[in-house]
Design a protein around this motif. Structure first.
Motif, PDB file in Angstrom:
ATOM      1  N   ASP A  97       4.526   6.685   8.075  1.00 18.72           N
ATOM      2  CA  ASP A  97       5.613   6.690   7.095  1.00 18.72           C
ATOM      3  C   ASP A  97       6.249   5.310   6.930  1.00 18.72           C
ATOM      4  OD1 ASP A  97       6.952   6.438   9.471  1.00 18.72           O
ATOM      5  OD2 ASP A  97       8.032   8.345   9.326  1.00 18.72           O
ATOM      6  N   ASP A  98       5.580   4.276   7.439  1.00 18.86           N
ATOM      7  CA  ASP A  98       6.106   2.910   7.333  1.00 18.86           C
ATOM      8  C   ASP A  98       4.977   1.947   6.961  1.00 18.86           C
ATOM      9  OD1 ASP A  98       4.698   3.116   9.666  1.00 18.86           O
ATOM     10  OD2 ASP A  98       6.192   2.122  10.934  1.00 18.86           O
ATOM     11  N   ALA A  99       4.254   2.283   5.918  1.00 25.88           N
ATOM     12  CA  ALA A  99       3.037   1.558   5.568  1.00 25.88           C
ATOM     13  C   ALA A  99       3.311   0.286   4.767  1.00 25.88           C
ATOM     14  CB  ALA A  99       2.108   2.460   4.766  1.00 25.88           C
ATOM     15  N   GLU A 120       8.550   5.990  -1.882  1.00 28.01           N
ATOM     16  CA  GLU A 120       9.224   6.355  -0.637  1.00 28.01           C
ATOM     17  C   GLU A 120       8.321   6.182   0.585  1.00 28.01           C
ATOM     18  OE1 GLU A 120       6.900   9.886  -1.916  1.00 28.01           O
ATOM     19  OE2 GLU A 120       8.155   8.418  -2.951  1.00 28.01           O
ATOM     20  N   LYS A 121       7.007   6.038   0.369  1.00 37.16           N
ATOM     21  CA  LYS A 121       6.065   5.940   1.482  1.00 37.16           C
ATOM     22  C   LYS A 121       5.665   4.502   1.811  1.00 37.16           C
ATOM     23  CE  LYS A 121       3.902  10.491   0.883  1.00 37.16           C
ATOM     24  NZ  LYS A 121       2.617  11.219   0.789  1.00 37.16           N
ATOM     25  N   ILE A 122       5.988   3.553   0.927  1.00 36.15           N
ATOM     26  CA  ILE A 122       5.454   2.201   1.057  1.00 36.15           C
ATOM     27  C   ILE A 122       6.573   1.191   1.292  1.00 36.15           C
ATOM     28  CG2 ILE A 122       3.988   0.445  -0.002  1.00 36.15           C
ATOM     29  CD1 ILE A 122       2.619   3.194   0.546  1.00 36.15           C
ATOM     30  N   ARG A 123       6.454   0.409   2.381  1.00 37.81           N
ATOM     31  CA  ARG A 123       7.470  -0.586   2.719  1.00 37.81           C
ATOM     32  C   ARG A 123       7.192  -1.944   2.096  1.00 37.81           C
ATOM     33  NH1 ARG A 123       9.310  -0.976   8.821  1.00 37.81           N
ATOM     34  NH2 ARG A 123      10.562  -2.572   7.778  1.00 37.81           N
ATOM     35  N   GLY A 124       5.944  -2.219   1.801  1.00 37.72           N
ATOM     36  CA  GLY A 124       5.594  -3.514   1.220  1.00 37.72           C
ATOM     37  C   GLY A 124       4.175  -3.510   0.712  1.00 37.72           C
TER      38      GLY A 124
END
Length: 258
Positions: A97-99, A120-124
């Motif tokens: 959940d911190d991809a 909401e699933k992608i940090r960067g």
């Protein structure tokens, strides 16, 4: 576990290589190009993971490398969006959940679509040589690759990595991109919904796309987007100038992923 009846993909048949050694740190997921696979990334993902103190997951999409064959008989204009949908489901399956997505070429386009559809699933996002629309230079590059496939040992070289799937894989890419219908392919609609930071990388001499790809991604992306254009570099910066990519991507993750 399967995604949908129409795709008929068993997640256990998607080949992955995963290293989890940094608790409470993001996972960088590597998305290969149109002819790539886990092995063709070589050691780049794992070196980057060590440098950034991030976990790493590399996988072969359906039809590539050691994964299952294609779930469809013919690609359409939406195959990259379908792969983004599959990736979203795989993130749940892998319990990530911190991809951070690192995509090259087709993989870069899939990364952008995924970040736009599932913010909401992608940090960067790190997108290298990505396309958001079709250009004449892209078609020219693919036509040249077709000639190499027909007249050189390119096919046998690819067979080392894709085995019996090689011919189907190559023509799924080459035929689809060179059809008249695919000239209308465009994923700009997803850019406005990308909320995470992004680093958009392209070689100044990329034989598959002009710098308009970069400027339009940066201009249209909602989240903070930075471009990195590398003079004298072609379509695979992470292989041509790896030290520059290591340094800039490490800095991007350090500054934006805190």
């Amino acid at each position: 576990m399967k995604l949908q009846k129409e795709t008929n993909i068993e997640f256990e048949k998607i080949a992955i290589k995963r290293i989890d050694k940094f608790p409470d740190r993001p996972t960088i997921i590597f998305l290969h190009d149109s002819l790539g696979c886990i092995k063709l990334w070589r050691d780049f993902p794992f070196k980057l993971g060590e440098l950034t103190k991030c976990n790493v997951l590399v996988y072969d999409r359906q039809g590539y490398g050691e994964s299952c064959g294609f779930s469809y008989s013919k690609r359409n204009n939406y195959y990259m969006e379908q792969e983004a949908d599959i990736l979203s489901e795989l993130l749940d399956f892998w319990q990530i959940d911190d991809a951070i997505l690192f995509g090259h070429s087709d993989g870069g386009s899939i990364a952008l679509i995924t970040a736009g559809k599932y913010p909401e699933k992608i940090r960067g996002v790190i997108a290298e040589g990505a396309h958001i629309f079709v250009e004449d230079i892209t078609i020219k590059g693919i036509e040249e690759a077709i000639q190499l496939y027909k007249t050189t040992n390119l096919k046998s070289r690819l067979e080392k990595y894709h085995g019996a799937k090689t011919n189907e894989m190559f023509w799924a890419w080459a035929f689809t991109w060179t059809t008249k219908e695919f000239r209308n392919w465009n994923i700009e609609e997803f850019l406005k919904d990308i909320q995470c930071p992004s680093l958009i990388i392209q070689g100044g001499e990329d034989e598959y796309g002009t710098l308009k790809q970069v400027t339009e991604i940066v201009r249209q992306t909602k989240g903070e987007s930075t471009q990195l254009v590398l003079s004298g570099v072609k379509h695979t910066p992470h292989k041509e100038v790896p030290e520059i990519i290591f340094e800039r991507v490490s800095r991007f993750i350090d500054q934006k992923m805190r």
